[in-house]
Design a protein around this motif. Structure first.
Motif, PDB file in Angstrom:
ATOM      1  N   LEU A 296      76.548 -74.476 121.068  1.00 52.11           N
ATOM      2  CA  LEU A 296      75.166 -74.551 120.617  1.00 52.11           C
ATOM      3  C   LEU A 296      74.262 -73.748 121.539  1.00 52.11           C
ATOM      4  CD1 LEU A 296      74.928 -78.346 119.701  1.00 52.11           C
ATOM      5  CD2 LEU A 296      75.247 -76.406 118.163  1.00 52.11           C
ATOM      6  N   PRO A 297      73.215 -73.154 120.999  1.00 58.02           N
ATOM      7  CA  PRO A 297      72.286 -72.395 121.852  1.00 58.02           C
ATOM      8  C   PRO A 297      71.530 -73.324 122.779  1.00 58.02           C
ATOM      9  CG  PRO A 297      71.420 -72.579 119.626  1.00 58.02           C
ATOM     10  CD  PRO A 297      72.817 -73.115 119.571  1.00 58.02           C
ATOM     11  N   ASP A 302      66.790 -70.907 122.200  1.00 63.36           N
ATOM     12  CA  ASP A 302      66.009 -71.269 121.001  1.00 63.36           C
ATOM     13  C   ASP A 302      64.571 -70.772 121.136  1.00 63.36           C
ATOM     14  OD1 ASP A 302      67.990 -72.465 119.508  1.00 63.36           O
ATOM     15  OD2 ASP A 302      67.662 -74.448 120.383  1.00 63.36           O
ATOM     16  N   PHE A 303      64.017 -70.890 122.322  1.00 63.88           N
ATOM     17  CA  PHE A 303      62.643 -70.433 122.549  1.00 63.88           C
ATOM     18  C   PHE A 303      62.532 -68.924 122.314  1.00 63.88           C
ATOM     19  CE2 PHE A 303      59.544 -68.517 125.439  1.00 63.88           C
ATOM     20  CZ  PHE A 303      58.379 -69.216 125.100  1.00 63.88           C
ATOM     21  N   LEU A 304      63.509 -68.156 122.829  1.00 67.05           N
ATOM     22  CA  LEU A 304      63.482 -66.706 122.624  1.00 67.05           C
ATOM     23  C   LEU A 304      63.596 -66.358 121.146  1.00 67.05           C
ATOM     24  CD1 LEU A 304      65.729 -65.459 125.572  1.00 67.05           C
ATOM     25  CD2 LEU A 304      63.239 -65.571 125.464  1.00 67.05           C
ATOM     26  N   ASP A 305      64.479 -67.065 120.433  1.00 62.52           N
ATOM     27  CA  ASP A 305      64.653 -66.787 119.005  1.00 62.52           C
ATOM     28  C   ASP A 305      63.389 -67.120 118.223  1.00 62.52           C
ATOM     29  OD1 ASP A 305      67.221 -65.974 119.575  1.00 62.52           O
ATOM     30  OD2 ASP A 305      68.151 -67.883 119.015  1.00 62.52           O
ATOM     31  N   GLN A 306      62.752 -68.227 118.554  1.00 66.09           N
ATOM     32  CA  GLN A 306      61.539 -68.632 117.833  1.00 66.09           C
ATOM     33  C   GLN A 306      60.405 -67.642 118.030  1.00 66.09           C
ATOM     34  OE1 GLN A 306      60.724 -72.565 119.244  1.00 66.09           O
ATOM     35  NE2 GLN A 306      62.578 -73.463 118.316  1.00 66.09           N
ATOM     36  N   HIS A 307      60.355 -67.000 119.187  1.00 66.99           N
ATOM     37  CA  HIS A 307      59.291 -66.041 119.483  1.00 66.99           C
ATOM     38  C   HIS A 307      59.752 -64.604 119.282  1.00 66.99           C
ATOM     39  CE1 HIS A 307      57.817 -69.697 121.458  1.00 66.99           C
ATOM     40  NE2 HIS A 307      56.601 -69.166 121.413  1.00 66.99           N
ATOM     41  N   VAL A 318      76.005 -66.576 120.908  1.00 67.52           N
ATOM     42  CA  VAL A 318      75.875 -67.986 120.604  1.00 67.52           C
ATOM     43  C   VAL A 318      75.415 -68.120 119.154  1.00 67.52           C
ATOM     44  CG1 VAL A 318      74.693 -70.124 121.161  1.00 67.52           C
ATOM     45  CG2 VAL A 318      75.299 -68.534 122.981  1.00 67.52           C
ATOM     46  N   SER A 319      76.065 -68.985 118.432  1.00 67.02           N
ATOM     47  CA  SER A 319      75.670 -69.218 117.035  1.00 67.02           C
ATOM     48  C   SER A 319      75.476 -70.710 116.837  1.00 67.02           C
ATOM     49  CB  SER A 319      76.753 -68.708 116.063  1.00 67.02           C
ATOM     50  OG  SER A 319      77.984 -69.332 116.317  1.00 67.02           O
TER      51      SER A 319
END
Length: 320
Positions: A296-297, A302-307, A318-319
């Motif tokens: 899991l990330p 997750d913060f980087l992906d959201q922004h 990571v998936s």
């Protein structure tokens, strides 16, 4: 008595570097709770009192990585000095790797040769560079600019002068340092040289060149050349995984706080912590035949992906 001494008049005085002298760090008692704990300083910010733990783990791409060895040493012991003992214990357990990825603190030239000769283990890690003043400042002629002829026991300088003396190899005081051969150039060769200031600053105007024996010198040159190849960097990048294990030990299991006094008992705590980590990792594996679930990330990922901030390519995929 380590902190006080009696002067010529018999008066009790506090010891300092100038008065009475202080004991070396390997013997200085720094904790009222554990007389075997020692003080250590690494770099400009890292300081602690206690012991030093060395962790070895597998780095397979399949299954769980497990801890295979834990060594507890005095903090005044260098990392390179711990490596032979690690290999000896791994050999006794039948767990020696073909290649051992280590931090730069473990890569002594002597121990690289010993691991390959005694255990057939390739130690991979950044080998310390040329220590000469000219190399550090990137000016003048450093040791690698001199041509070494082991058969004739001669060294030729960049200006074509041939050394007049060949002595050694001399043993060194450090157990991790290679013995040195010293080639000497005379005053008559060096003083008239038009580029002497780029070669030496010695008062007598002559240059001495030190280097390890032939077998170690060839190993040194080969390893340093390999360190610049993309393949070496790709292999060595796997070692970063153990940094996460160290963090897991320190912050997940409180290994930086010893519950016992003395190095033997502190070592037991380190071993028990490693056993707990291995049990935790192995118990998380799926039953035989089932695929290993994707990791899991992290919250930061997750913060980087959201922004919509791109991740570094060196990060593991990571998936969710």
């Amino acid at each position: 008595m380590q902190n006080y001494y009696r002067d010529a008049a018999g008066r009790l005085r506090w010891r300092t570097d100038d008065e009475g002298g202080l004991p070396p760090s390997s013997r200085a008692i720094v904790s009222p709770y554990d007389s075997t704990a020692r003080y250590a300083r690494r770099g400009q910010t890292t300081r602690w009192t206690g012991f030093l733990a060395h962790l070895t783990e597998t780095c397979s791409t399949e299954g769980a990585n497990v801890i295979t060895d834990v060594a507890t040493t005095a903090v005044t012991t260098s990392d390179a000095q711990a490596l032979p003992g690690i290999h000896t214990r791994l050999k006794r357990r039948g767990l020696l790797p073909a290649e051992h990825l280590v931090d730069g603190g473990y890569t002594s030239l002597v121990h690289l040769e010993h691991a390959a000769r005694e255990h057939q283990v390739t130690v991979t890690g950044p080998l310390p560079g040329n220590p000469t003043r000219q190399h550090r400042r990137n000016e003048g002629f450093d040791r690698d600019d001199f041509r070494i002829d082991f058969d004739r026991q001669q060294v030729t300088c960049p200006q074509g002068q041939v050394s007049k003396g060949w002595h050694g190899p001399y043993p060194t005081s450090s157990p991790t340092a290679a013995p040195l051969i010293v080639a000497r150039f005379t005053k008559g060769q060096c003083q008239p040289c038009p580029v002497r200031s780029q070669c030496t600053t010695s008062r007598d105007g002559a240059r001495n060149v030190g280097f390890p024996p032939r077998e170690l010198r060839e190993l040194q040159l080969r390893v340093r050349a390999e360190q610049h190849s993309p393949d070496w960097h790709a292999r060595y990048a796997v070692r970063s995984g153990v940094e996460g294990t160290v963090n897991e030990f320190a912050h997940g299991h409180g290994m930086r706080r010893c519950r016992y006094r003395g190095q033997p008992k502190a070592h037991l705590q380190h071993v028990f912590t490693a056993i707990a980590v291995n049990i935790e990792r192995l118990s998380g594996l799926p039953p035989s035949g089932e695929a290993i679930p994707s990791r899991l990330p992290t919250a930061f990922q997750d913060f980087l992906d959201q922004h919509e901030i791109p991740r570094l390519k060196s990060w593991r995929a990571v998936s969710s």
